[in-house]
Design an enzyme around this catalytic site. Structure first.
Site, PDB file in Angstrom:
ATOM      1  N   HIS A   1     -10.320   5.499  -5.451  1.00  0.00           N
ATOM      2  CA  HIS A   1     -11.592   4.777  -5.581  1.00  0.00           C
ATOM      3  C   HIS A   1     -12.806   5.690  -5.349  1.00  0.00           C
ATOM      4  CE1 HIS A   1      -9.755   0.885  -6.026  1.00  0.00           C
ATOM      5  NE2 HIS A   1      -9.102   0.988  -4.880  1.00  0.00           N
TER       6      HIS A   1
ATOM      7  N   ASP B   1      -1.439   2.241  -9.082  1.00  0.00           N
ATOM      8  CA  ASP B   1      -1.865   1.385  -7.975  1.00  0.00           C
ATOM      9  C   ASP B   1      -2.308   0.028  -8.546  1.00  0.00           C
ATOM     10  OD1 ASP B   1      -2.952   1.683  -4.908  1.00  0.00           O
ATOM     11  OD2 ASP B   1      -4.246   0.358  -6.078  1.00  0.00           O
TER      12      ASP B   1
ATOM     13  N   HIS C   1      -4.889  -1.590  -7.900  1.00  0.00           N
ATOM     14  CA  HIS C   1      -6.334  -1.615  -8.151  1.00  0.00           C
ATOM     15  C   HIS C   1      -6.739  -0.508  -9.125  1.00  0.00           C
ATOM     16  CE1 HIS C   1      -5.674  -3.366  -4.100  1.00  0.00           C
ATOM     17  NE2 HIS C   1      -6.519  -4.271  -4.565  1.00  0.00           N
TER      18      HIS C   1
ATOM     19  N   ASP D   1       1.119  -1.168  -4.132  1.00  0.00           N
ATOM     20  CA  ASP D   1       0.644  -2.512  -3.813  1.00  0.00           C
ATOM     21  C   ASP D   1       0.813  -3.482  -4.982  1.00  0.00           C
ATOM     22  OD1 ASP D   1      -1.237  -1.033  -5.138  1.00  0.00           O
ATOM     23  OD2 ASP D   1      -2.904  -1.494  -3.791  1.00  0.00           O
TER      24      ASP D   1
HETATM   25 ZN   LIG Z   1      -4.620  -0.490  -4.289  1.00  0.00          ZN
END
Ligand SMILES: [Zn+2]
Length: 328
Positions: free
Chosen positions: A159, A195, A197, A284
């Site tokens: 991120h 991931d 996200h 995740d």
């Molecule tokens: Zn994540």
């Protein structure tokens, strides 16, 4: 396979993150890494080695000098102003506001961050420099001829953009690794982000470049953090056009839909013929993850690893193709 790991990740342990209207103990915590290392030991994945120190030069190939300096001094400045608590931002330079770096630490935190889930603590700097060295030691091992390496990076990184932190991420370990591979002589690197996200930082760093192909499978940003990047139509800019591929998937996604997108992404990587593959391995997407909404089961992660092998099921175009894995 070598596993690169540093105990220094323990120095970063925030007390709070803001989620669902409450301040809670951050889900991103040292225990996560303990579980990973316990599993690695249980399945005898390989020898665990300590990282080397590569200094900040490779970090500065991805992050701005101002941002690196901010990270280095952020908690000292915060402690002088507020005492030894977690440093947290309070507002953001959103639309209709100016992009100005304020003088005081509260304003600087707001300028350089994009969320309220990423506290900076007294030990954050030590942990993030160790984490990026874990990634770079993986690069070094690959450059020395090892076929694949697992870099156990904590804090994670995908991120974090050139001058922006958030989503538990400060330095973008995978991006620094990809850049170091290029600086070491590679011509093309593929960065596969699985991931749950979207890796908004990784996308932003390489968005106008064609020497890093970024492929991401993730929760649809219409429903899921980080909300403001990761849409399908984001395909790259200028010479980077066509080298950014997003696969946003809805809440509840199960293995067949995930696998179909993974196949498409891996075919794109095969056509690109990278010298190395860097994987942002967030797990995740697991069905029981506390903050995610995909439905992958344990056996599917073995399948993902199998699909990534250079010679199976595809015949990779570049025989020198190697892999490097690391969370975030
Ligand atoms: Zn994540």
């Amino acid at each position: 396979m070598f596993i690169v790991y540093s105990d220094d990740h323990r120095h970063h342990f925030g007390k709070y993150e803001l989620i669902d209207g409450q301040f809670v103990t951050p889900f991103e915590c040292p225990e996560r890494m303990d579980r990973i290392m316990q599993s690695i030991a249980a399945v005898k994945l390989g020898e665990v080695v300590e990282p080397q120190d590569f200094g900040l030069e490779p970090v500065a190939r991805v992050h701005s000098p101002e941002y690196i300096n901010f990270m280095r001094t952020a908690h000292d400045d915060w402690r002088q102003a507020h005492g030894n608590t977690d440093a947290m931002p309070i507002c953001w330079p959103n639309r209709n506001l100016r992009q100005i770096v304020p003088q005081e630490i509260d304003g600087k935190l707001s300028y350089y961050s994009f969320d309220a889930g990423t506290p900076i603590t007294a030990g954050t700097w030590q942990a993030i420099t160790a984490s990026v060295n874990v990634a770079l030691t993986g690069v070094d091992l690959v450059q020395k001829g090892h076929k694949s390496v697992f870099s156990a990076c904590r804090p994670p990184g995908h991120h974090a953009a050139s001058d922006l932190y958030g989503g538990y991420c400060f330095f973008n370990n995978a991006a620094v690794a990809a850049q170091a591979l290029l600086d070491g002589g590679a011509e093309r690197i593929a960065l596969l982000d699985i991931d749950y996200h979207h890796g908004n930082g990784s996308q932003a760093i390489f968005y106008d470049r064609d020497d890093v192909l970024y492929i991401s499978l993730h929760g649809d940003p219409r429903q899921e953090f980080p909300y403001f990047l990761g849409y399908k139509e984001e395909s790259g800019r200028e010479i980077g056009e066509g080298y950014n591929c997003n696969f946003p998937l809805p809440w509840g996604t199960q293995w067949p839909e995930f696998k179909a997108c993974l196949d498409t992404g891996l075919n794109r990587i095969q056509a690109y013929a990278p010298d190395s593959l860097v994987v942002s391995l967030g797990v995740d997407t697991y069905e029981k993850d506390p903050i995610s909404k995909f439905r992958l089961k344990s056996e599917h992660f073995l399948e993902i690893g199998d699909q990534m092998k250079p010679n199976k099921p595809r015949s990779w175009l570049n025989p020198t193709y190697k892999t490097q894995r690391g969370p975030g």
